[in-house]
Design a protein around this motif. Sequence first.
Motif, short mmCIF file in Angstrom:
data_model
loop_
_atom_site.label_atom_id
_atom_site.label_comp_id
_atom_site.label_asym_id
_atom_site.label_seq_id
_atom_site.Cartn_x
_atom_site.Cartn_y
_atom_site.Cartn_z
N THR A 96 0.82 -1.20 0.00
CA THR A 96 0.00 0.00 0.00
C THR A 96 0.86 1.26 0.00
O THR A 96 2.08 1.21 0.06
N VAL A 97 0.20 2.43 -0.03
CA VAL A 97 0.92 3.69 -0.18
C VAL A 97 1.67 4.09 1.09
O VAL A 97 2.61 4.89 1.04
N GLY A 98 1.28 3.53 2.23
CA GLY A 98 1.97 3.82 3.49
C GLY A 98 2.02 2.56 4.34
O GLY A 98 1.27 1.60 4.10
N ILE A 99 2.86 2.57 5.35
CA ILE A 99 3.00 1.37 6.17
C ILE A 99 1.85 1.19 7.15
O ILE A 99 1.70 0.12 7.74
N ASP A 100 1.03 2.22 7.33
CA ASP A 100 -0.16 2.10 8.15
C ASP A 100 -1.40 1.84 7.29
O ASP A 100 -1.41 2.13 6.09
N ALA A 101 -2.43 1.29 7.91
CA ALA A 101 -3.72 1.12 7.24
C ALA A 101 -4.27 2.48 6.82
O ALA A 101 -3.91 3.52 7.39
N GLY A 102 -5.16 2.47 5.85
CA GLY A 102 -5.67 3.73 5.30
C GLY A 102 -6.30 4.64 6.32
O GLY A 102 -6.13 5.86 6.28
N ASN A 103 -7.05 4.07 7.26
CA ASN A 103 -7.75 4.89 8.26
C ASN A 103 -7.03 4.93 9.60
O ASN A 103 -7.64 5.24 10.64
N ALA A 104 -5.72 4.67 9.59
CA ALA A 104 -4.98 4.57 10.85
C ALA A 104 -4.83 5.89 11.58
O ALA A 104 -4.44 5.90 12.75
N GLY A 105 -5.16 6.99 10.94
CA GLY A 105 -5.14 8.27 11.64
C GLY A 105 -6.14 8.32 12.78
O GLY A 105 -6.00 9.12 13.71
N ALA A 106 -7.14 7.45 12.73
CA ALA A 106 -8.16 7.40 13.78
C ALA A 106 -7.86 6.36 14.85
O ALA A 106 -8.63 6.21 15.79
N PHE A 107 -6.73 5.66 14.73
CA PHE A 107 -6.37 4.63 15.71
C PHE A 107 -5.77 5.29 16.96
O PHE A 107 -5.48 6.48 16.97
N ASP A 108 -5.55 4.50 17.98
CA ASP A 108 -4.91 4.97 19.22
C ASP A 108 -3.66 4.12 19.49
O ASP A 108 -3.79 2.94 19.85
#
Length: 267
Positions: A196-208
């Motif tokens: 994917t485009v980044g090493i985090d999931a697409g919606n990971a900005g909402a994770f804690d």
Amino acid sequence: MSLHSTEPGVIPALLAALDGGSLEIIDLTAPLSAGIPTLKLPAPFTNLIDFQLEEVSAFDGPGPFWKHNNIHTGEHIGTHVDAPSHWITGRDGDDVSQIPVQRLVGPAVVLDFSAEAATDPDFLVEVDHIKAWEAEHGALPDGGWLLLRTGWDKFFDDADAFLNTDDTGSHTPGLSADCAKWLAEETPIAGLGVETVGIDAGNAGAFDPPFPVHYYLLGNNKYGVTLLQNLAQLPPTGTLIVVSPLKIVGGTASPARVLALVESAGA
């Protein structure tokens, strides 16, 4: 390549295997061009510039005997390596020029969750998924790389499908926060590679915490590689990976060529 030597040693054996076809090199790198999918941060955040070639001369007046270009790009464009200094938790860690070369060459394992991602683009890998894989294939390699296959490279030529963004955010697979923390703190891997485009999931900005793969891995002196291709050609274990970023002093990332050495199927 040709090698005709009876000398013992690791290097002659490696070259002979390549020459004889029992060992092959698979390119895991996405082609880098102006059309490559790039991460799009929402306002008020500022995005990097996209990749662009600027022609300086092409066998003409500015350069009658040569052709050359300027390159304009952000660090985190295309297949690239994230260094610890990219994230606030690793801000005092290595920049991309300081990554020890021994940590850029090593064993790699491929964990295949392409079926799960095809059903759910927001699929998250949990600790139990990896422990189940280890029960079948053995422990994650010390100083090696975990390559996460989700089948996402099939969307590479369609930026909209690749980023998969709607009003609720970007929907691409990745790791849960718990899994990111576990990989960073309790496993011996050097880094994580994704399609994917980044090493985090697409919606990971909402994770804690937000973007937990960045938060935990880079904060624990580990690395990330994005936009990999051809992981379907690799076996679950037994791959040697070579990750080759530019040695950019002060750089938080670098475009990279990523190569895999694997035994041929008929070897």
